[in-house]
Scaffold this motif. Structure first.
Motif, PDB file in Angstrom:
ATOM      1  N   ILE A 219       0.861  -1.191   0.000  1.00 59.88           N
ATOM      2  CA  ILE A 219       0.000   0.000   0.000  1.00 59.88           C
ATOM      3  C   ILE A 219       0.893   1.236   0.000  1.00 59.88           C
ATOM      4  CG2 ILE A 219      -1.819   1.268   1.185  1.00 59.88           C
ATOM      5  CD1 ILE A 219      -2.672  -1.518   0.136  1.00 59.88           C
ATOM      6  N   MET A 220       0.680   2.123  -0.970  1.00 56.05           N
ATOM      7  CA  MET A 220       1.431   3.375  -1.043  1.00 56.05           C
ATOM      8  C   MET A 220       0.474   4.542  -0.795  1.00 56.05           C
ATOM      9  SD  MET A 220       3.771   4.959  -4.176  1.00 56.05           S
ATOM     10  CE  MET A 220       5.033   3.704  -4.048  1.00 56.05           C
ATOM     11  N   TRP A 221       0.830   5.407   0.153  1.00 55.92           N
ATOM     12  CA  TRP A 221       0.038   6.581   0.509  1.00 55.92           C
ATOM     13  C   TRP A 221       0.618   7.803  -0.177  1.00 55.92           C
ATOM     14  CZ3 TRP A 221      -4.416   7.910   2.810  1.00 55.92           C
ATOM     15  CH2 TRP A 221      -4.572   9.220   3.266  1.00 55.92           C
ATOM     16  N   TYR A 222      -0.270   8.731  -0.567  1.00 61.77           N
ATOM     17  CA  TYR A 222       0.160   9.968  -1.220  1.00 61.77           C
ATOM     18  C   TYR A 222       0.123  11.128  -0.236  1.00 61.77           C
ATOM     19  CZ  TYR A 222      -0.068  14.136  -4.166  1.00 61.77           C
ATOM     20  OH  TYR A 222       0.149  15.378  -4.717  1.00 61.77           O
ATOM     21  N   ASP A 223       1.146  11.948  -0.271  1.00 61.74           N
ATOM     22  CA  ASP A 223       1.342  13.112   0.587  1.00 61.74           C
ATOM     23  C   ASP A 223       0.337  14.211   0.242  1.00 61.74           C
ATOM     24  OD1 ASP A 223       2.396  15.393   1.891  1.00 61.74           O
ATOM     25  OD2 ASP A 223       3.921  15.675   0.322  1.00 61.74           O
ATOM     26  N   TRP A 233       0.002  19.655   1.148  1.00 64.11           N
ATOM     27  CA  TRP A 233       1.142  18.912   0.607  1.00 64.11           C
ATOM     28  C   TRP A 233       2.416  19.347   1.319  1.00 64.11           C
ATOM     29  CZ3 TRP A 233      -2.527  21.333  -2.596  1.00 64.11           C
ATOM     30  CH2 TRP A 233      -3.414  20.465  -3.236  1.00 64.11           C
ATOM     31  N   GLN A 234       3.136  18.410   1.878  1.00 65.00           N
ATOM     32  CA  GLN A 234       4.322  18.728   2.675  1.00 65.00           C
ATOM     33  C   GLN A 234       5.599  18.731   1.837  1.00 65.00           C
ATOM     34  OE1 GLN A 234       3.795  19.481   6.247  1.00 65.00           O
ATOM     35  NE2 GLN A 234       1.909  19.675   5.023  1.00 65.00           N
ATOM     36  N   ASN A 235       5.590  18.010   0.716  1.00 62.17           N
ATOM     37  CA  ASN A 235       6.707  18.022  -0.228  1.00 62.17           C
ATOM     38  C   ASN A 235       8.005  17.477   0.360  1.00 62.17           C
ATOM     39  OD1 ASN A 235       4.936  19.445  -2.127  1.00 62.17           O
ATOM     40  ND2 ASN A 235       5.202  21.161  -0.712  1.00 62.17           N
ATOM     41  N   ASN A 238       7.743  14.541   6.859  1.00 64.09           N
ATOM     42  CA  ASN A 238       7.950  15.256   8.110  1.00 64.09           C
ATOM     43  C   ASN A 238       6.943  14.755   9.139  1.00 64.09           C
ATOM     44  OD1 ASN A 238       5.505  16.500   7.466  1.00 64.09           O
ATOM     45  ND2 ASN A 238       6.458  18.444   6.848  1.00 64.09           N
ATOM     46  N   ALA A 239       6.890  15.404  10.270  1.00 62.73           N
ATOM     47  CA  ALA A 239       6.009  14.954  11.354  1.00 62.73           C
ATOM     48  C   ALA A 239       4.538  15.087  11.002  1.00 62.73           C
ATOM     49  CB  ALA A 239       6.323  15.752  12.625  1.00 62.73           C
ATOM     50  N   ASN A 240       4.222  15.899  10.007  1.00 65.10           N
ATOM     51  CA  ASN A 240       2.820  16.098   9.643  1.00 65.10           C
ATOM     52  C   ASN A 240       2.256  14.953   8.808  1.00 65.10           C
ATOM     53  OD1 ASN A 240       2.708  18.629  10.934  1.00 65.10           O
ATOM     54  ND2 ASN A 240       3.539  19.657   9.118  1.00 65.10           N
ATOM     55  N   ASN A 241       3.063  14.424   7.884  1.00 62.12           N
ATOM     56  CA  ASN A 241       2.542  13.365   7.012  1.00 62.12           C
ATOM     57  C   ASN A 241       3.071  11.971   7.341  1.00 62.12           C
ATOM     58  OD1 ASN A 241       5.156  13.588   6.028  1.00 62.12           O
ATOM     59  ND2 ASN A 241       4.571  14.411   4.035  1.00 62.12           N
ATOM     60  N   SER A 242       4.138  11.879   8.137  1.00 63.92           N
ATOM     61  CA  SER A 242       4.699  10.561   8.446  1.00 63.92           C
ATOM     62  C   SER A 242       3.750   9.655   9.233  1.00 63.92           C
ATOM     63  CB  SER A 242       6.033  10.697   9.182  1.00 63.92           C
ATOM     64  OG  SER A 242       5.886  11.334  10.433  1.00 63.92           O
ATOM     65  N   SER A 264       4.685   2.404   1.905  1.00 67.72           N
ATOM     66  CA  SER A 264       5.533   3.476   1.392  1.00 67.72           C
ATOM     67  C   SER A 264       4.692   4.736   1.248  1.00 67.72           C
ATOM     68  CB  SER A 264       6.149   3.087   0.041  1.00 67.72           C
ATOM     69  OG  SER A 264       5.130   2.776  -0.893  1.00 67.72           O
ATOM     70  N   ILE A 265       5.370   5.846   0.986  1.00 68.72           N
ATOM     71  CA  ILE A 265       4.682   7.125   0.806  1.00 68.72           C
ATOM     72  C   ILE A 265       5.247   7.828  -0.416  1.00 68.72           C
ATOM     73  CG2 ILE A 265       6.243   8.361   2.373  1.00 68.72           C
ATOM     74  CD1 ILE A 265       3.815  10.100   3.191  1.00 68.72           C
ATOM     75  N   PHE A 266       4.354   8.416  -1.198  1.00 67.06           N
ATOM     76  CA  PHE A 266       4.719   9.186  -2.384  1.00 67.06           C
ATOM     77  C   PHE A 266       4.660  10.662  -2.013  1.00 67.06           C
ATOM     78  CE2 PHE A 266       4.231  11.368  -6.337  1.00 67.06           C
ATOM     79  CZ  PHE A 266       4.727  10.562  -7.351  1.00 67.06           C
ATOM     80  N   ILE A 267       5.791  11.345  -2.089  1.00 69.94           N
ATOM     81  CA  ILE A 267       5.894  12.746  -1.679  1.00 69.94           C
ATOM     82  C   ILE A 267       5.504  13.662  -2.842  1.00 69.94           C
ATOM     83  CG2 ILE A 267       7.476  14.537  -0.865  1.00 69.94           C
ATOM     84  CD1 ILE A 267       6.799  12.366   1.206  1.00 69.94           C
ATOM     85  N   ASN A 268       4.730  14.684  -2.523  1.00 67.07           N
ATOM     86  CA  ASN A 268       4.281  15.628  -3.549  1.00 67.07           C
ATOM     87  C   ASN A 268       5.468  16.354  -4.185  1.00 67.07           C
ATOM     88  OD1 ASN A 268       2.014  16.969  -4.912  1.00 67.07           O
ATOM     89  ND2 ASN A 268       2.780  18.797  -3.882  1.00 67.07           N
ATOM     90  N   PHE A 269       5.189  17.031  -5.313  1.00 65.61           N
ATOM     91  CA  PHE A 269       6.237  17.533  -6.191  1.00 65.61           C
ATOM     92  C   PHE A 269       6.724  18.948  -5.884  1.00 65.61           C
ATOM     93  CE2 PHE A 269       2.377  16.079  -8.405  1.00 65.61           C
ATOM     94  CZ  PHE A 269       2.687  14.735  -8.528  1.00 65.61           C
TER      95      PHE A 269
END
Length: 670
Positions: A219-223, A233-235, A238-242, A264-269
Motif C-alpha cells: 500500500i502506497m500513501w500519497y502526501d 502537501w508537505q513536499n 515530516n512529522a505532519n505526514n509521516s 511506502s509514501i509518495f511525496i508531492n512535487f
C-alpha cells in the motif's frame, strides 16, 4: 495530484475506435466497491493477470557503472492509465500508449480517477507485461479535491463500518487484489475533510496495509491529507505526514513509532532543493523506516513542477543524490510519464501513428539520455535515468524474444507478413533489451524499433549508420544470469537477422560470462549469409562454454571495408537447453541443429530418442512445399540435404514423428 483538466484532455485524445472501457469492471464507484464479488456484475475474469511476478536480480559487475547502488526504487505513474490501457484482447489501433523500459522501474501505478471514478483496476495485458519483467503493478484509489467534486460524504461512504465495527470496503480491496492478481494499491486522498474522518482514514490504511502485506501486497500513501483533515502537501516526509507511513499511536516516545501504517509514501512535487530530500531521510530515520520507503515525487509534464526532463532532469536527479556522488537519498516517484506519448513537446504519436519514432525517441531519452545510450554518460544534456539507476533483469534461465513491443502496423511469422492491419496488445510484448541502446561508441550506428519488418510479431530492431572499416561496433542487449548445460546436454542459441550489406561486413553474437567479465566471446552467425532475407543461426555452446554463466548478450557489427548506409535487422534471439539421451515429459529432448559445409548441402544433426523414423518437409517463405522425405534414425543421426538448383533464400524444414511431435528449423540457401 491536481489532474482533472489534464484528464479531460487525455479523454479527448483517445480515438473512438479503441476499445477503452471507463466503467466497471475496470473502474468502480465506492458503492460498487462495497458490493463487489468475483461472481458479481462488476467483476470480470478478463482482468485476471495470468503471468506471475517474475523474480528480479541485480549485478553491479555487469552494470555500465558498477558504482551505482540498487537502493533507489522508481514508482512510475502515467497520468490517466485508464484512458490508455483499459482493454482486454488485441486492439485494432497501433498508436495506443506503450512502455519498453521495464528494467529500470520497480512499481507501475494505474493512476487515474475522478470524483465518481474512485477505484481504478489495472488491465490484465499491462499487469502481465509488468509481471513478466518483475515489476509490481498497483491499482489506484482516488478521492478528488473538493474543488473538483470531492466530498466528505464520499469518504464517509468509503470508510463505513458494519455493525461489528469492521470496514466494509477493506476486505473488498484485498479480495480484488487477490482475484485479479495485482500487487498493491496507491491511495490518493485529496479531499479536505474533518479530523474525525482523517483519523478514520489512517485506521483504514493501517488495517489495509497489515492485511495486504500478509499476502505479499503493498500500500502506497500519497502526501496530501493530514491528520487534521486538511489537504496540505508537505513536499517532504515530516512529522505532519509521516503518521500515514509509521505512527506512534501510544504517544510514548521511548518505545518509538511502533505502528506500521503503509508500505511506502509518495511525496508531492512542490520541492526545489536537496534540503527537503534530506529532511525526508531524517524523518524516515526518526520513525524507524528506510528512506527508500519514501518516493520523492517528480512531475515531469512540461511546464509543471519539475517539468521537461530533457532540460530539467539533471537538476532533480542530482538533488535526489548525495552531493558529488551516485548515492541516492530516497526513492523516486515519476508522475505524468505519459508526457512522452501525448505531450506535443515530445511527440504527436497519440494523434498520428506515423509519428512513432518521436514517441520512442522521447522515452529512450528519459531513460538513456540525449545520446540514447545507457552505456555512455552524456557529456551534455539530460543524462537519462540510467546514469543514476542501474538496470535489473529477470532472465535467469533459457528465454526467447522476437523483440515484440506489443503493437504494430503489420504482423509477421517466420519473416513472412501475415497481416497488414494495425494492432496493440501488451500481452504479446516480449522481454525487451535491458539496454536500449548500449553501443560501444556513439555517433556511428543507431537502433530503433522497425515496424515495417519483423521475424515474428510486429517489429524487429533496426540497426543503421555508416560502418567504418576494421572498427567493430558492439551493441549489448541483455543482462542475464543463465547457467549453460554442462553434462548430458548442450545450450543452443538461436539467432535471426537480416541485412542488405554484402562483401566483408560481419555480424557476430557476443557473450560475456560471469567468470570473466572483461572478455567478449564472438560467435559468427552469418557463415551462410544471404542478403535481403532473414537468416537464421543455431549456435551450440559446447566444450569451453559448458557449465558457465552467461552474464551479458550482445551483437557485434564489423566490416573489412567502410560501409555507407549500413543496415541490419535483428529479429529473434533464444537460449535453450537441449538434453542428450534424456526422456522426460517436462523436458523437450528432440532437437535438430543445422550446419552448412562448403558445398550446396545443408546438414542436419538429429537427436530424437522417442522415434526410429521421422518425416520432414521443406517449404519456402510463401509456404510452397519444396521437398518431403522420411529419415531413418540411429541414435544421433546426421542427414544431408542437397539444395542444388534451389533459389537463394530462407526455407523452413519441419520434422515430425508418429506422435505429432514437431521441430521447425530455418535454413538458408545461397
Amino acid at each position: 495530484m491536481k489532474k482533472i483538466t489534464l484528464l479531460a484532455l487525455l479523454l479527448a485524445s483517445i480515438p473512438s475506435f479503441a476499445q477503452i472501457v471507463n466503467t466497471a469492471p475496470y473502474i468502480l464507484t465506492v458503492d460498487e466497491l462495497k458490493s463487489w464479488t468475483q461472481t458479481g456484475p462488476t467483476a470480470s475474469a478478463d482482468l485476471i493477470a495470468t503471468v506471475p511476478l517474475a523474480e528480479r536480480f541485480t549485478n553491479t559487475q555487469t552494470q555500465f557503472n558498477p558504482e551505482l547502488n540498487n537502493n533507489l526504487q522508481i514508482a512510475y505513474l502515467p497520468d490517466g492509465m485508464n484512458n490508455f490501457g483499459n482493454y482486454f484482447g488485441e486492439q485494432n489501433q497501433f498508436n495506443l500508449y506503450n512502455f519498453t523500459h521495464w528494467a529500470y522501474i520497480d512499481k507501475f501505478v494505474w493512476f487515474g480517477g475522478t470524483s465518481s471514478q474512485t477505484i481504478q483496476i489495472p488491465s490484465s495485458p499491462w499487469a502481465n507485461a509488468a509481471h513478466r519483467n518483475g515489476v509490481k503493478i498497483y491499482g489506484d484509489v482516488f478521492f478528488s479535491p473538493t474543488a473538483f467534486g470531492g466530498s466528505t460524504t464520499t469518504l464517509q461512504n468509503f470508510l463505513e463500518k458494519d455493525t461489528e465495527g469492521h470496514f466494509i470496503a477493506l476486505p473488498k480491496m484485498i479480495a480484488i487484489m487477490q482475484y485479479y492478481k495485482f500487487d498493491g494499491w496507491f491511495i490518493n486522498q485529496e479531499t479536505a475533510t474533518t479530523p474525525a474522518v482523517a483519523v478514520l482514514m489512517q485506521e483504514f490504511v493501517k488495517e489495509l496495509t497489515a492485511q495486504a502485506e500478509a499476502f505479499g501486497k503493498e500500500i502506497m500513501w500519497y502526501d496530501a491529507m493530514l491528520l487534521n483533515g486538511n489537504v496540505g502537501w508537505q513536499n517532504r516526509l515530516n512529522a505532519n505526514n509521516s503518521p500515514f507511513l509509521q505512527a506512534n499511536l501510544d504517544g510514548n516516545a521511548e518505545n518509538g513509532f511502533e505502528q506500521r501504517v503503509s508500505s511506502s509514501i509518495f511525496i508531492n512535487f512542490f520541492w526545489s532543493n536537496v534540503a527537503q530530500v534530506v529532511a525526508s531521510r531524517t524523518q524516515a530515520a526518526t520513525i524507524g523506516r528506510s528512506s527508500f520507503d519514501v518516493f520523492t515525487g517528480a512531475d515531469i509534464w512540461p511546464g509543471r513542477n519539475q517539468g521537461n526532463f530533457m532540460t530539467n532532469g539533471n537538476t532533480f536527479m542530482t538533488k535526489l543524490h548525495e552531493a558529488g556522488a551516485s548515492i541516492p537519498i530516497t526513492s523516486l516517484g515519476l508522475f505524468a510519464t505519459n508526457c512522452v506519448y501525448n505531450s506535443s513537446v515530445f511527440t504527436n504519436f497519440n494523434n498520428d501513428p506515423t509519428d512513432v519514432n518521436s514517441f520512442y525517441d522521447a522515452e529512450n531519452h528519459l531513460f538513456a539520455g540525449a545520446d540514447s545510450n545507457p552505456g555512455i554518460v552524456d557529456a551534455t544534456g539530460f543524462k537519462g535515468l540510467s546514469a543514476w539507476v542501474p538496470e535489473t533483469s529477470v532472465i535467469t534461465s533459457g528465454f526467447s524474444t522476437s523483440f515484440n513491443t506489443g503493437h504494430g502496423t503489420k504482423k509477421f511469422n517466420h519473416g513472412l507478413q501475415t497481416a497488414a492491419e494495425p494492432w496493440h496488445d501488451m500481452n504479446q510484448q516480449d522481454l525487451l533489451p535491458s539496454w536500449q541502446w548500449a553501443f560501444s561508441q556513439n555517433g556511428i550506428l543507431s537502433a530503433k524499433w522497425d515496424f515495417d519488418d519483423a521475424f515474428y510479431g510486429g517489429n524487429s530492431v533496426k540497426i543503421s549508420g555508416n560502418l567504418p572499416a576494421n572498427t567493430p561496433i558492439d551493441l549489448m542487449l541483455y543482462k542475464t544470469k543463465i547457467q549453460t548445460v554442462q553434462n548430458g546436454g548442450v545450450s543452443v542459441i538461436n539467432f535471426a537477422f537480416k541485412s542488405t550489406a554484402q562483401g566483408g561486413s560481419k555480424i557476430k553474437l557476443l557473450l560475456v560470462f560471469a567468470d570473466d567479465l572483461t572478455q567478449k566471446y564472438e560467435f559468427p552467425v552469418d557463415v551462410s549469409f544471404v542478403p535481403n532475407v532473414w537468416n537464421a543461426a543455431d549456435i551450440p555452446l559446447t566444450n569451453a562454454f559448458a557449465g558457465r554463466e552467461i552474464a551479458m548478450i550482445g551483437v557485434r557489427f564489423s566490416s573489412e571495408t567502410a560501409v555507407a548506409n549500413y543496415d541490419a535487422n535483428i529479429g529473434y534471439l533464444a537460449v535453450n537447453d537441449v538434453l542428450l539421451g534424456t526422456i522426460s515429459q517436462n523436458t523437450k529432448t528432440n532437437f535438430v541443429t543445422v550446419s552448412y559445409p562448403e558445398n550446396n548441402d545443408v546438414n542436419f544433426t538429429i537427436n530424437w530418442p522417442s522415434a526410429s523414423r521421422i518425416n520432414y518437409t521443406v517449404s519456402d517463405l510463401q509456404g510452397k512445399l519444396v521437398k518431403k522425405e522420411n529419415i531413418e534414425l540411429n541414435k544421433i543421426t546426421n542427414y544431408s540435404l542437397n539444395t542444388s538448383g534451389w533459389a537463394a533464400g530462407t526455407y523452413f524444414a519441419t520434422f515430425s514423428d508418429s506422435n505429432n511431435l514437431t521441430e521447425t528449423k530455418k535454413i538458408i540457401v545461397k
